[in-house]
Every structure is written in structure tokens, then in C-alpha cells.
Motif scaffolding. Structure first.
Motif, PDB file in Angstrom:
ATOM      1  N   VAL A 265       0.848  -1.196   0.000  1.00  0.00           N
ATOM      2  CA  VAL A 265       0.000   0.000   0.000  1.00  0.00           C
ATOM      3  C   VAL A 265       0.883   1.246   0.000  1.00  0.00           C
ATOM      4  CG1 VAL A 265      -1.744   1.296   1.294  1.00  0.00           C
ATOM      5  CG2 VAL A 265      -1.832  -1.212   1.228  1.00  0.00           C
ATOM      6  N   ASP A 266       0.552   2.205  -0.848  1.00  0.00           N
ATOM      7  CA  ASP A 266       1.288   3.479  -0.917  1.00  0.00           C
ATOM      8  C   ASP A 266       2.783   3.252  -1.114  1.00  0.00           C
ATOM      9  OD1 ASP A 266      -1.074   4.818  -0.588  1.00  0.00           O
ATOM     10  OD2 ASP A 266      -0.727   5.396   1.496  1.00  0.00           O
ATOM     11  N   ALA A 267       3.131   2.304  -1.993  1.00  0.00           N
ATOM     12  CA  ALA A 267       4.543   2.007  -2.222  1.00  0.00           C
ATOM     13  C   ALA A 267       5.188   3.011  -3.169  1.00  0.00           C
ATOM     14  CB  ALA A 267       4.702   0.587  -2.769  1.00  0.00           C
ATOM     15  N   GLY A 268       4.418   3.588  -4.093  1.00  0.00           N
ATOM     16  CA  GLY A 268       4.910   4.648  -4.956  1.00  0.00           C
ATOM     17  C   GLY A 268       6.093   4.253  -5.813  1.00  0.00           C
ATOM     18  N   SER A 269       6.632   5.233  -6.521  1.00  0.00           N
ATOM     19  CA  SER A 269       7.800   4.972  -7.363  1.00  0.00           C
ATOM     20  C   SER A 269       8.581   6.228  -7.709  1.00  0.00           C
ATOM     21  CB  SER A 269       7.367   4.275  -8.666  1.00  0.00           C
ATOM     22  OG  SER A 269       6.463   5.091  -9.389  1.00  0.00           O
TER      23      SER A 269
ATOM     24  N   PRO B 270      17.600   7.211   2.181  1.00  0.00           N
ATOM     25  CA  PRO B 270      18.486   6.041   2.083  1.00  0.00           C
ATOM     26  C   PRO B 270      17.920   4.953   1.178  1.00  0.00           C
ATOM     27  CG  PRO B 270      18.298   6.774   4.359  1.00  0.00           C
ATOM     28  CD  PRO B 270      17.275   7.546   3.580  1.00  0.00           C
ATOM     29  N   GLY B 271      18.824   4.256   0.496  1.00  0.00           N
ATOM     30  CA  GLY B 271      18.409   3.216  -0.438  1.00  0.00           C
ATOM     31  C   GLY B 271      17.689   2.062   0.230  1.00  0.00           C
ATOM     32  N   ASP B 272      18.091   1.687   1.451  1.00  0.00           N
ATOM     33  CA  ASP B 272      17.422   0.555   2.103  1.00  0.00           C
ATOM     34  C   ASP B 272      15.987   0.913   2.458  1.00  0.00           C
ATOM     35  OD1 ASP B 272      18.238   2.253   4.361  1.00  0.00           O
ATOM     36  OD2 ASP B 272      17.604   0.555   5.603  1.00  0.00           O
ATOM     37  N   TYR B 273      15.737   2.193   2.776  1.00  0.00           N
ATOM     38  CA  TYR B 273      14.368   2.622   3.061  1.00  0.00           C
ATOM     39  C   TYR B 273      13.525   2.577   1.793  1.00  0.00           C
ATOM     40  CZ  TYR B 273      10.437   5.751   3.893  1.00  0.00           C
ATOM     41  OH  TYR B 273       9.175   6.291   3.963  1.00  0.00           O
ATOM     42  N   ARG B 274      14.105   2.989   0.677  1.00  0.00           N
ATOM     43  CA  ARG B 274      13.363   2.906  -0.581  1.00  0.00           C
ATOM     44  C   ARG B 274      12.981   1.454  -0.867  1.00  0.00           C
ATOM     45  NH1 ARG B 274      17.516   6.462  -2.336  1.00  0.00           N
ATOM     46  NH2 ARG B 274      18.364   4.895  -3.762  1.00  0.00           N
TER      47      ARG B 274
ATOM     48  N   GLN C  49       8.935  -2.848  -1.132  1.00  0.00           N
ATOM     49  CA  GLN C  49       8.590  -4.234  -0.805  1.00  0.00           C
ATOM     50  C   GLN C  49       7.367  -4.334   0.103  1.00  0.00           C
ATOM     51  OE1 GLN C  49       9.834  -7.203  -1.753  1.00  0.00           O
ATOM     52  NE2 GLN C  49      11.342  -6.321  -3.145  1.00  0.00           N
ATOM     53  N   TYR C  50       7.285  -3.456   1.105  1.00  0.00           N
ATOM     54  CA  TYR C  50       6.249  -3.601   2.134  1.00  0.00           C
ATOM     55  C   TYR C  50       5.159  -2.533   2.050  1.00  0.00           C
ATOM     56  CZ  TYR C  50       9.296  -6.998   4.417  1.00  0.00           C
ATOM     57  OH  TYR C  50      10.061  -8.101   4.693  1.00  0.00           O
ATOM     58  N   GLY C  51       5.512  -1.314   1.653  1.00  0.00           N
ATOM     59  CA  GLY C  51       4.530  -0.245   1.664  1.00  0.00           C
ATOM     60  C   GLY C  51       4.159   0.159   3.082  1.00  0.00           C
ATOM     61  N   TRP C  52       3.039   0.839   3.177  1.00  0.00           N
ATOM     62  CA  TRP C  52       2.556   1.356   4.460  1.00  0.00           C
ATOM     63  C   TRP C  52       1.960   0.211   5.278  1.00  0.00           C
ATOM     64  CZ3 TRP C  52      -2.722   4.213   4.871  1.00  0.00           C
ATOM     65  CH2 TRP C  52      -2.915   4.672   6.183  1.00  0.00           C
TER      66      TRP C  52
ATOM     67  N   LEU D  64       5.767  -1.836  15.194  1.00  0.00           N
ATOM     68  CA  LEU D  64       6.538  -0.865  14.421  1.00  0.00           C
ATOM     69  C   LEU D  64       5.773  -0.485  13.160  1.00  0.00           C
ATOM     70  CD1 LEU D  64      10.193  -2.244  14.606  1.00  0.00           C
ATOM     71  CD2 LEU D  64       8.975  -0.776  16.223  1.00  0.00           C
ATOM     72  N   ARG D  65       5.560   0.805  12.981  1.00  0.00           N
ATOM     73  CA  ARG D  65       4.827   1.296  11.820  1.00  0.00           C
ATOM     74  C   ARG D  65       5.782   1.872  10.788  1.00  0.00           C
ATOM     75  NH1 ARG D  65       0.059   4.089  15.476  1.00  0.00           N
ATOM     76  NH2 ARG D  65      -1.261   2.217  15.596  1.00  0.00           N
ATOM     77  N   LEU D  66       5.638   1.408   9.566  1.00  0.00           N
ATOM     78  CA  LEU D  66       6.422   1.924   8.453  1.00  0.00           C
ATOM     79  C   LEU D  66       5.559   2.904   7.677  1.00  0.00           C
ATOM     80  CD1 LEU D  66       8.958   1.865   6.641  1.00  0.00           C
ATOM     81  CD2 LEU D  66       7.898  -0.044   5.399  1.00  0.00           C
ATOM     82  N   TRP D  67       6.031   4.146   7.585  1.00  0.00           N
ATOM     83  CA  TRP D  67       5.339   5.161   6.805  1.00  0.00           C
ATOM     84  C   TRP D  67       6.057   5.362   5.480  1.00  0.00           C
ATOM     85  CZ3 TRP D  67       5.508   8.544  11.776  1.00  0.00           C
ATOM     86  CH2 TRP D  67       4.511   8.102  12.663  1.00  0.00           C
ATOM     87  N   THR D  68       5.317   5.815   4.494  1.00  0.00           N
ATOM     88  CA  THR D  68       5.898   6.026   3.171  1.00  0.00           C
ATOM     89  C   THR D  68       5.675   7.477   2.751  1.00  0.00           C
ATOM     90  OG1 THR D  68       4.076   5.678   1.596  1.00  0.00           O
ATOM     91  CG2 THR D  68       4.971   3.714   2.706  1.00  0.00           C
TER      92      THR D  68
END
Length: 287
Positions: free
Chosen positions: A17-21, A35-39, A44-47, A54-58
């Protein structure tokens, strides 16, 4: 690499979700290259959430709950007392904190910007103003926390018996089924419920000291339904499911409740208010 190990440890969702490009647009908007690892994490995972903590925001979110926190104006002057509590400036100040995630406890996961993006340390900024600094790499940090290699005074620990998981953030209908007690003991009712909805995966549980209260959390592996079975009397089943699954969710739960030897007394929304129908109503907010 941390991202490769994380992918082996926690399978990404089929549709992030909300992975964008358009990372160039993100760089222009934020004024820094991320950072490249965050991209890679975002692609891979999105929001979403790792292990319900742990919440990953995009940076591609259109939802107000998703996005990279950043300041659009210089921070005001900081007093000496506040400088002790808030030792870091906020982005876009040079070397400022840039938030890329959070926790269910309102802590923030940040980078301490400055220098090359791959060298930015990870900073955990707690809700009560404490800070912890870790080696660079958002993916490395998440994988280390899940794998038990990283310990934190701020963050809770993974329950060791649980297999790690990622839950993509998507709109879900929240419903609660209030049930009659039935003749079977709670443990047997839970077994029957999970068997009727199988395959399922554990998402943790808790019990009060007296054992009279508690919850069991699990998810369906094939339909991405999130469920909580409450031990309290009268007991209840809470479910969050994608809106397009409304009919099968009702059918399978209704059948499961019958197998448990119980009856559905009433249905409420996630906030406890009565709802006229199981299906989501027009305009109903789907968090």
C-alpha cells in the motif's frame, strides 16, 4: 543486507500500500535523498505495521495517517532547558531528525540526517522525550528488533513464541459480535473458532492475573482478517476485514459461532455503537 534478511524473515504483502515509485519527486519535496534501504522497504512492504508494533510510513501516502514527517519552516529558538530534553533539531535544519516510522505507543522512528543517507543513524524518539541511537539502516533496525539482536529501553519486545508478520495498512470494516456464553469452556470455543476460520496465525494473547479476563489475537492467513476473541463475560469476537469480504466474513463467522455452541446477541461497530447492518454503511469511516 538487512532488507534481504528481513524479507526472508517477514514475507512482504502481495500488494504493498502506498509504495509509490517517483523518488525524484520525493527528493525535491523533502530536499534530501532518502536512504536506499528505506526505498527498498517501501517498495517491498509499503505502508503498514510489523508485528503490531513498528509502523512503516511512506512518502507516497494520501491518507492523513501516512507520510514522512518533516518541517516546512525553520524551528523556533530552543531554550537551554528544552535543548536538554530535545537534543536534536528537526529536519530541514542541518543534521535534523527526519521521521520515517512510529509505534503503536506514539514513539517515533527517525533518521539523524547529515552526511550520506546510507550513514544516517536510526534514532528512536519516545513519546515521553527519551532518545536511543542505533546503527544506520531502517531495514537493518527493523530486522534486528524482530530477530532479537537489537534491544531497546523504549520499544517493547517481540513475544518470542510468535512468528513475525507484516500487516499492510488497508481500509477495514470493524465489527464486534456479542455472544451468549454457551456450554463449552473458553479454550475449546477458541479452538473451534480458529478451526472454522483456518488457516490462522497467532497474533499474541494476554490474561489478567486472576485469569478471568483476557484476549486472544489471530489473523486468517488466506483472507487477511484480523480477529480478537475476548474472554470477558459476556464474551465477544472482534473482527476487522476488507469491505469486499463482508458477505463471506459474516457467513463464516455465523457458522463458527454455531459450532461454538453460542448465539449472536447483537452486532456493534468497532467503537461499540450499534450498527443497523453487518455491511459497511455509505460514508462509514474505514480506519
Amino acid at each position: 543486507m538487512g532488507l534481504d534478511r528481513l524479507i526472508r524473515l517477514v514475507p512482504p504483502p502481495a500488494t504493498p500500500v502506498d509504495a509509490g515509485s517517483d523518488w525524484q519527486a520525493v527528493t525535491r519535496r523533502l530536499g534530501v535523498r532518502l536512504p536506499g534501504d528505506y526505498r527498498g522497504l517501501v517498495e517491498q512492504y509499503g505502508w503498514g505495521e510489523f508485528c503490531d508494533l513498528l509502523r512503516l510510513w511512506t512518502p507516497f501516502g494520501t491518507n492523513r495517517f501516512n507520510g514522512i514527517d518533516w518541517q516546512t519552516a525553520p524551528a523556533p529558538p530552543v531554550s537551554a532547558r528544552d535543548r536538554e530534553r530535545y537534543p536534536y533539531p528537526l529536519h530541514p535544519a542541518p543534521g535534523g531528525l527526519l521521521v520515517w516510522g512510529g509505534t503503536i505507543d506514539a514513539d517515533r522512528l527517525c533518521w539523524l540526517t547529515g552526511g550520506e543517507p546510507q550513514d544516517w543513524p536510526v534514532v528512536v524518539w519516545s513519546e515521553d522525550g527519551r532518545y536511543e541511537t542505533f546503527a544506520p539502516g531502517a531495514a537493518e533496525f527493523i530486522e534486528g528488533w524482530i530477530g532479537g539482536r537489537i534491544t531497546s529501553r523504549v520499544l517493547a519486545e517481540m513475544e518470542p513464541e510468535l512468528a513475525p508478520w507484516f500487516t499492510a495498512a488497508r481500509p477495514r470494516v470493524h465489527r464486534c459480535l456479542h455472544l451468549t456464553e454457551g456450554a463449552l469452556p473458553h479454550a475449546e470455543r477458541l479452538r473451534v473458532l480458529r478451526a472454522a476460520l483456518a488457516p490462522t496465525a497467532d497474533r499474541g494473547s494476554w490474561r489478567s492475573e486472576s485469569g478471568d479476563d483476557g484476549q486472544d489475537h489471530f489473523a486468517t492467513a488466506d483472507t487477511d482478517w484480523l480477529l480478537t476473541y475476548d474472554l470477558a463475560r459476556p464474551h465477544q469476537i472482534r473482527i476487522a476485514y476488507p469491505a469486499e469480504h463482508s458477505a463471506p466474513a459474516w457467513q463464516r463467522l455465523h457458522e463458527a459461532v454455531e459450532l461454538m455452541g453460542c448465539r449472536i446477541v447483537r452486532v456493534t461497530a468497532g467503537n461499540g455503537l450499534p450498527v443497523p447492518t453487518w455491511d459497511p454503511e455509505p460514508g462509514e469511516a474505514l480506519p
